[in-house]
Design an enzyme around this catalytic site. Sequence first.
Site, PDB file in Angstrom:
ATOM      1  N   GLN A 113       0.842  -1.193   0.000  1.00  0.00           N
ATOM      2  CA  GLN A 113       0.000   0.000   0.000  1.00  0.00           C
ATOM      3  C   GLN A 113       0.879   1.245   0.000  1.00  0.00           C
ATOM      4  OE1 GLN A 113      -2.266   1.778   3.333  1.00  0.00           O
ATOM      5  NE2 GLN A 113      -4.090   1.170   2.185  1.00  0.00           N
ATOM      6  N   TYR A 194      -5.618  10.509   4.197  1.00  0.00           N
ATOM      7  CA  TYR A 194      -4.259  10.735   3.705  1.00  0.00           C
ATOM      8  C   TYR A 194      -4.278  11.554   2.416  1.00  0.00           C
ATOM      9  CZ  TYR A 194      -3.463   7.510   7.462  1.00  0.00           C
ATOM     10  OH  TYR A 194      -3.463   6.945   8.706  1.00  0.00           O
ATOM     11  N   ARG A 241      -7.709   2.283  -3.017  1.00  0.00           N
ATOM     12  CA  ARG A 241      -8.612   2.228  -1.866  1.00  0.00           C
ATOM     13  C   ARG A 241      -9.243   3.598  -1.648  1.00  0.00           C
ATOM     14  NH1 ARG A 241      -7.626   0.442   4.522  1.00  0.00           N
ATOM     15  NH2 ARG A 241      -9.804  -0.084   4.860  1.00  0.00           N
ATOM     16  N   GLY A 327      -9.877  -6.356   8.610  1.00  0.00           N
ATOM     17  CA  GLY A 327      -8.819  -5.616   9.290  1.00  0.00           C
ATOM     18  C   GLY A 327      -8.505  -6.167  10.661  1.00  0.00           C
ATOM     19  N   ARG A 328      -9.088  -5.533  11.691  1.00  0.00           N
ATOM     20  CA  ARG A 328      -8.714  -5.857  13.071  1.00  0.00           C
ATOM     21  C   ARG A 328      -8.827  -7.327  13.461  1.00  0.00           C
ATOM     22  NH1 ARG A 328     -12.172  -1.704  16.295  1.00  0.00           N
ATOM     23  NH2 ARG A 328     -13.483  -1.970  14.463  1.00  0.00           N
TER      24      ARG A 328
END
Length: 387
Positions: A113, A194, A241, A327-328
């Site tokens: 990424q 970002y 993304r 994810g988590r």
Amino acid sequence: METTKARATARTAPTDHPLLTPYDLSGTPLANRVVMAPMTRLRADLDGAATPLMAEYYGQRAGAGLIVSEGIAPDPGGRIHPLQPGLDTPGQIEAWRPVTGAVHAAGGRIFAQLMHGGRNGHPANLPGGGSPVAPSAVAAPGRVHTLDGKADPVVPRALSAREARALAEGHAEAARRALRAGFDGVEIHGANSYLVHQFLADGTNLRTDRYGGPVAGRIRFAVEAVEAAADAIGAHRVGLRVSPGNREGGMAERDPAPVYRALLAALAPLGLAYLHVTDDPRYPALDDLRPRWAGTLAGNTGEHVETTRESATALVASGRADLVSVGRPYIFNPDVVERLAAGVAWAPIRGKDYHYGSGPHGYVDLPRHDAVATLRTSVSTRENAEE
């Protein structure tokens, strides 16, 4: 420790589970539909080089059909955190090879990424103490982590149009470096506050030049960055993304729909590997964008919303996504896919104290379900023998 052969057997176990069927990602074969989502873990060294601990961590999780690495700055000025890995120097490129090699040895695939922090950077974390850059001089809220503790955010320097173009084109060389490091492709991070997201959002992009103003201007940086990477390594190795409407990091998007519809229309002819979409209750991006994207779509059920076995399965089974990013749960379950195949529940998500750090605790010491079962059997056998 589980052998590569045992892990491969778990990956290829016959099943009709929607998440466990193979998938062809633009010529890259994936063993299943599960994507390990990119997650900041901060285990690189002070020079931004990946460490042996990182190779162990990613190798443990290679049961995912695809791993997307933690965010890697496409150039040194895009760094955000201390101990964030880079992919800029020969040493950093070389340090990633054991990581990508560990994933490939276990039969997995991994994309890098590319994440430029933009206004989220801080002079204490940037080479030479430089100022963070952004579309406009709008500071991020909240304090910033540095090696000396938390610091107040700084107002970023607004990029000139020439600088913005150069930063977008810089994704080409970053993508080439990723392939030299052994990655199978790259994901451009256009989400979660970002730099690319900062250009897309009206709350952080106040420009009136070709990189701002109407929708066509706000999507320009994202399109140029993706095009640069696609031209460099092939569109079939590039994903993007996005997280439309996500308010993380003080982001504000009054009306995401026209922006992201225009972005998809501009990118559709490229033939990208995938679009990675994070849903949001304020703007149901998956429902709106799925019909507008003919290519592969990787869906995430929502930022800061726990992904469950049920929600992940439903996302693919319903056709709202071709792949599901998790994810988590992958922090606490190195064997997410293997647990699905075995019908074993995922271990619960615990506090954020496990997310970041500099050592193995909460990183590579989380047990696999088969290890737990073996331990329980051993204890039971010992107790029976003692009776």
